[in-house]
Scaffold this active site. Sequence first.
Site, short mmCIF file in Angstrom:
data_model
loop_
_atom_site.label_atom_id
_atom_site.label_comp_id
_atom_site.label_asym_id
_atom_site.label_seq_id
_atom_site.Cartn_x
_atom_site.Cartn_y
_atom_site.Cartn_z
N GLY A 140 34.35 34.17 37.34
CA GLY A 140 34.15 33.31 36.34
C GLY A 140 33.91 33.92 34.91
CD GLU B 297 31.72 40.17 39.59
OE1 GLU B 297 30.98 39.66 38.73
OE2 GLU B 297 32.87 39.40 39.86
#
Length: 229
Positions: A102, A109
């Site tokens: 998001g 990540e």
Amino acid sequence: MDQTEQNKLKALVGQEAVKYVKDGMLLGLGTGSTVRYMVDALGKRVKDEGLNITAATTSTRTTKQAESLGIKIVSLDSLDHLDLVIDGADEISDDFQGIKGGGGALLWEKIVANTAKKYMWIVDESKLVHKLGKFPLPVEVIPFGSVHVFNRLEKMGYKPTWRMDGDKKFLTDEKNYIIDLHLGEIDKPHELYDKLIKMVGVVEVGLFLDRVNDVIVGTANGPVVKHAR
Ligand code: 5RP
């Protein structure tokens, strides 16, 4: 849940997560508004307790914040592994599968998550869902030929939209674009992941499957720790 309540829970889990940080640890720091609270709390521990930790981050945003708080940031490649990676999530299903990205940092990540001995998500309870898919699924694509990837995704019925930053396409830290898929419900996340990641031009998909170890959930009654695997 209103925004103020949600921010309270984000702060709560951020503060709770840093209790798991021990002196000498190699840490991975995620990205997003929940992680911001966690990094603030970590910076406080470094300052107040002289906590000695070394960290790699999942975005230039987090690096900037962490360094401003005196947290030592090094490149991921200079470390053999990370003892603990703490990150946020956009949706977590009953069986601990997740959607992330998001905030647009899904590629770094996932790379950082892959080096973790322990991988932890911190979320407010609004992120818990029965089935994934209400939150648009981010797909990171290289800019070259990305309109063709977008058109293919449209033909496949995945309802793509470009992630925008004002009137320009959003650029990730790797200078890629993000296409968000509005799927509603994802019945078979593993099959979907395999299909999407095989498309030429797709760099990574925001499905984080069979990865997380622990989830700290912020609830009105306090933080609740869920052990996934
Ligand atoms: C960034 C992410 C974030 O972890 C996710 O979007 C959650 O963000 P927030 O804590 O702001 O709700 O995956 O790419």
